[in-house]
Design a protein around this motif. Structure first.
Motif, PDB file in Angstrom:
ATOM      1  N   ALA A 254      25.810 138.436 -21.118  1.00  0.00           N
ATOM      2  CA  ALA A 254      26.402 138.962 -19.882  1.00  0.00           C
ATOM      3  C   ALA A 254      25.407 138.903 -18.727  1.00  0.00           C
ATOM      4  O   ALA A 254      25.778 138.578 -17.590  1.00  0.00           O
ATOM      5  CB  ALA A 254      26.881 140.386 -20.101  1.00  0.00           C
TER       6      ALA A 254
ATOM      7  N   LEU B 236      25.094 135.182 -17.574  1.00  0.00           N
ATOM      8  CA  LEU B 236      26.282 134.759 -16.831  1.00  0.00           C
ATOM      9  C   LEU B 236      26.353 135.441 -15.470  1.00  0.00           C
ATOM     10  O   LEU B 236      26.770 134.827 -14.482  1.00  0.00           O
ATOM     11  CB  LEU B 236      27.539 135.076 -17.641  1.00  0.00           C
ATOM     12  CG  LEU B 236      27.773 134.244 -18.901  1.00  0.00           C
ATOM     13  CD1 LEU B 236      28.939 134.796 -19.702  1.00  0.00           C
ATOM     14  CD2 LEU B 236      28.024 132.783 -18.543  1.00  0.00           C
ATOM     15  N   THR B 237      25.944 136.695 -15.411  1.00  0.00           N
ATOM     16  CA  THR B 237      25.951 137.405 -14.136  1.00  0.00           C
ATOM     17  C   THR B 237      24.982 136.774 -13.151  1.00  0.00           C
ATOM     18  O   THR B 237      25.300 136.570 -11.975  1.00  0.00           O
ATOM     19  CB  THR B 237      25.583 138.885 -14.349  1.00  0.00           C
ATOM     20  OG1 THR B 237      26.563 139.492 -15.202  1.00  0.00           O
ATOM     21  CG2 THR B 237      25.540 139.631 -13.021  1.00  0.00           C
TER      22      THR B 237
ATOM     23  N   HIS C 294      26.284 133.337 -11.816  1.00  0.00           N
ATOM     24  CA  HIS C 294      27.481 133.400 -10.985  1.00  0.00           C
ATOM     25  C   HIS C 294      27.296 134.284  -9.758  1.00  0.00           C
ATOM     26  O   HIS C 294      28.101 134.202  -8.820  1.00  0.00           O
ATOM     27  CB  HIS C 294      28.675 133.839 -11.833  1.00  0.00           C
ATOM     28  CG  HIS C 294      29.076 132.804 -12.829  1.00  0.00           C
ATOM     29  ND1 HIS C 294      28.859 132.943 -14.177  1.00  0.00           N
ATOM     30  CD2 HIS C 294      29.632 131.572 -12.668  1.00  0.00           C
ATOM     31  CE1 HIS C 294      29.286 131.874 -14.811  1.00  0.00           C
ATOM     32  NE2 HIS C 294      29.759 131.023 -13.923  1.00  0.00           N
TER      33      HIS C 294
ATOM     34  N   LEU D 275      30.216 138.844  -6.730  1.00  0.00           N
ATOM     35  CA  LEU D 275      30.659 138.891  -8.124  1.00  0.00           C
ATOM     36  C   LEU D 275      30.920 140.336  -8.513  1.00  0.00           C
ATOM     37  O   LEU D 275      30.069 141.204  -8.334  1.00  0.00           O
ATOM     38  CB  LEU D 275      29.595 138.272  -9.032  1.00  0.00           C
ATOM     39  CG  LEU D 275      29.921 138.252 -10.534  1.00  0.00           C
ATOM     40  CD1 LEU D 275      31.096 137.317 -10.812  1.00  0.00           C
ATOM     41  CD2 LEU D 275      28.696 137.830 -11.335  1.00  0.00           C
TER      42      LEU D 275
ATOM     43  N   SER E 108      32.769 141.219 -11.767  1.00  0.00           N
ATOM     44  CA  SER E 108      32.686 141.408 -13.218  1.00  0.00           C
ATOM     45  C   SER E 108      32.654 140.071 -13.934  1.00  0.00           C
ATOM     46  O   SER E 108      33.162 139.062 -13.428  1.00  0.00           O
ATOM     47  CB  SER E 108      33.870 142.244 -13.730  1.00  0.00           C
ATOM     48  OG  SER E 108      35.091 141.547 -13.546  1.00  0.00           O
ATOM     49  N   VAL E 109      32.047 140.100 -15.118  1.00  0.00           N
ATOM     50  CA  VAL E 109      32.043 138.978 -16.053  1.00  0.00           C
ATOM     51  C   VAL E 109      32.503 139.541 -17.385  1.00  0.00           C
ATOM     52  O   VAL E 109      31.863 140.425 -17.953  1.00  0.00           O
ATOM     53  CB  VAL E 109      30.635 138.354 -16.199  1.00  0.00           C
ATOM     54  CG1 VAL E 109      30.658 137.264 -17.261  1.00  0.00           C
ATOM     55  CG2 VAL E 109      30.154 137.809 -14.874  1.00  0.00           C
ATOM     56  N   GLU E 110      33.630 139.077 -17.886  1.00  0.00           N
ATOM     57  CA  GLU E 110      34.168 139.657 -19.113  1.00  0.00           C
ATOM     58  C   GLU E 110      34.874 138.602 -19.945  1.00  0.00           C
ATOM     59  O   GLU E 110      35.246 137.529 -19.450  1.00  0.00           O
ATOM     60  CB  GLU E 110      35.134 140.798 -18.790  1.00  0.00           C
ATOM     61  CG  GLU E 110      36.253 140.412 -17.845  1.00  0.00           C
ATOM     62  CD  GLU E 110      37.120 141.589 -17.450  1.00  0.00           C
ATOM     63  OE1 GLU E 110      37.163 142.577 -18.223  1.00  0.00           O
ATOM     64  OE2 GLU E 110      37.762 141.527 -16.391  1.00  0.00           O
ATOM     65  N   GLN E 111      35.021 138.932 -21.222  1.00  0.00           N
ATOM     66  CA  GLN E 111      35.720 138.062 -22.157  1.00  0.00           C
ATOM     67  C   GLN E 111      36.937 138.809 -22.680  1.00  0.00           C
ATOM     68  O   GLN E 111      36.823 139.932 -23.178  1.00  0.00           O
ATOM     69  CB  GLN E 111      34.790 137.664 -23.319  1.00  0.00           C
ATOM     70  CG  GLN E 111      35.204 136.404 -24.039  1.00  0.00           C
ATOM     71  CD  GLN E 111      34.109 135.907 -24.968  1.00  0.00           C
ATOM     72  OE1 GLN E 111      33.352 136.678 -25.503  1.00  0.00           O
ATOM     73  NE2 GLN E 111      34.029 134.594 -25.153  1.00  0.00           N
TER      74      GLN E 111
ATOM     75  N   LEU F 239      36.785 133.301 -20.671  1.00  0.00           N
ATOM     76  CA  LEU F 239      35.746 133.897 -19.839  1.00  0.00           C
ATOM     77  C   LEU F 239      36.344 134.109 -18.450  1.00  0.00           C
ATOM     78  O   LEU F 239      36.813 133.158 -17.822  1.00  0.00           O
ATOM     79  CB  LEU F 239      34.529 132.988 -19.765  1.00  0.00           C
ATOM     80  CG  LEU F 239      33.406 133.417 -18.813  1.00  0.00           C
ATOM     81  CD1 LEU F 239      32.786 134.728 -19.279  1.00  0.00           C
ATOM     82  CD2 LEU F 239      32.349 132.329 -18.696  1.00  0.00           C
ATOM     83  N   CYS F 240      36.344 135.338 -17.976  1.00  0.00           N
ATOM     84  CA  CYS F 240      36.943 135.683 -16.688  1.00  0.00           C
ATOM     85  C   CYS F 240      35.856 136.129 -15.725  1.00  0.00           C
ATOM     86  O   CYS F 240      35.126 137.084 -16.009  1.00  0.00           O
ATOM     87  CB  CYS F 240      37.998 136.779 -16.859  1.00  0.00           C
ATOM     88  SG  CYS F 240      38.761 137.307 -15.303  1.00  0.00           S
ATOM     89  N   LEU F 241      35.751 135.441 -14.585  1.00  0.00           N
ATOM     90  CA  LEU F 241      34.808 135.786 -13.524  1.00  0.00           C
ATOM     91  C   LEU F 241      35.612 136.333 -12.349  1.00  0.00           C
ATOM     92  O   LEU F 241      36.444 135.616 -11.795  1.00  0.00           O
ATOM     93  CB  LEU F 241      33.998 134.569 -13.086  1.00  0.00           C
ATOM     94  CG  LEU F 241      33.312 133.764 -14.189  1.00  0.00           C
ATOM     95  CD1 LEU F 241      32.712 132.483 -13.607  1.00  0.00           C
ATOM     96  CD2 LEU F 241      32.248 134.597 -14.880  1.00  0.00           C
TER      97      LEU F 241
END
Length: 337
Positions: free
Chosen positions: A56, A59-60, A63, A86, A88-91, A202-204
């Protein structure tokens, strides 16, 4: 001599003694089994394949760099202040992502090569309106009723989406070099078929702000793409953005100042009939609607940017700039909202 007779000694248990042994064994059995058994805990299948803290964080970081790049490039494209952050970064599963979307939204699909996968970008319609308005020469502050986009408005917004894909490619390229190809806008039924409902994605999520309007932009990538990106990030270690120093900015600015662009003078475009073209010959004069005392176009790199008068400067020809031309075509009209 005495003879000692040895008798066979046998242990004989009575029924009462046997019953006592069984009772003792049954009483101690459950306690001994519980003491040697392992502790069992329930397992939530939904928690599998969750992002670790290190994943996480990586990826943060990458992005957040994308958000800053998009703020700059889209702001330059629109020629107004534009900000993206940005959130959130989540699955999660694709079904869960679709369940969050409002009934009216902008959703487009992308084709990722060479892995041959599909991803998508979602944008709030309330954010799309001011973007389109600014592209057409407006301020982006006009109140608008919530409605679906027209075909012309979709084409205008597509140019901004394609610009976003160029930035995504530029940020991902050092880690995972993919070709992001815009496909088309997807509506309700088509949105359901873009990815499998139960597939992990993967949702940004980004928050975008233009003028007085803010909205959400989400980018979703299938598991095959997310896993490939995470593997590359893990192999390269933590992703660190290279921040140029002031000296680097100064050297870059000095080099840009020495770049050359072709400049030329030309008459504005004028319609000419086929008959007039066929009658042209050496020495003939063709009449154009441009007055002799009006300025002509000063083109930079082939694009008209100024109006200027042709002049003589010593033994050379030159151009005296009269005013700057608008970058928005004069015949462009904003869509009715």
């Amino acid at each position: 001599m005495s003879v000692v007779a040895k008798a066979d000694v046998r242990k004989t248990l009575e029924q009462t003694e046997i019953d006592a042994l069984f009772s003792k064994a049954q009483a101690s059995g459950p306690a001994s089994r519980e003491s040697g058994a392992q502790k069992i805990q329930p397992w939530d299948l939904q928690s599998s394949n969750k992002l670790t803290a290190d994943q996480a964080a990586a990826l943060t970081t990458i992005h957040e760099s994308l958000a800053r790049r998009l703020s700059s490039s889209i702001g330059v494209h629109l020629r107004v202040a534009f900000e993206m952050n940005l959130v959130s970064v989540e699955q999660l599963t694709y079904r869960e992502f679709l369940g969050r979307l409002p009934d009216l939204t902008y959703f487009c699909s992308m084709h990722l090569m060479p892995i041959d996968a599909r991803s998508a970008i979602q944008m709030d319609v309330g954010l799309a309106y001011p973007i389109i308005d600014v592209v057409l020469g407006g301020t982006g502050n006009e109140p608008m009723d919530i409605r679906d986009l027209t075909e012309i408005e979709e084409q205008i917004l597509e140019s901004v989406i394609r610009l976003m894909l160029l930035d995504v490619h530029a940020v991902w390229a050092p880690v995972l070099d993919l070709d992001f190809r815009f496909e088309q806008r997807q509506r309700n039924v088509e949105m359901q078929n873009t990815m499998l409902p139960g597939e992990k994605i993967l949702c940004l999520s980004f928050e975008a702000r233009l003028a007085e309007t803010s909205g959400t932009i989400a980018m979703v990538f299938p598991a095959v793409t997310a896993n490939a990106l995470l593997r590359r990030l893990s192999a390269q270690g933590s992703y660190s953005e290279r921040i140029p120093s002031r000296d680097s900015y100064r050297r870059m600015r000095d080099r840009i100042m020495e770049c050359h662009f072709v400049a030329d003078l030309s008459l504005p475009l004028s319609p000419v009939t086929i008959r007039e073209l066929l009658d042209l010959d050496v020495g003939h004069v063709i009449m154009l609607p441009q007055r002799a005392k009006e300025p002509v176009h000063l083109n930079i790199a082939g694009k008209p940017m100024f109006r200027a008068y042709p002049v003589r400067y010593g033994t050379n020809r030159g151009a005296r700039v009269e005013d700057r031309l608008s970058l928005v075509p004069s015949g462009t009209k904003r869509a009715d909202h």
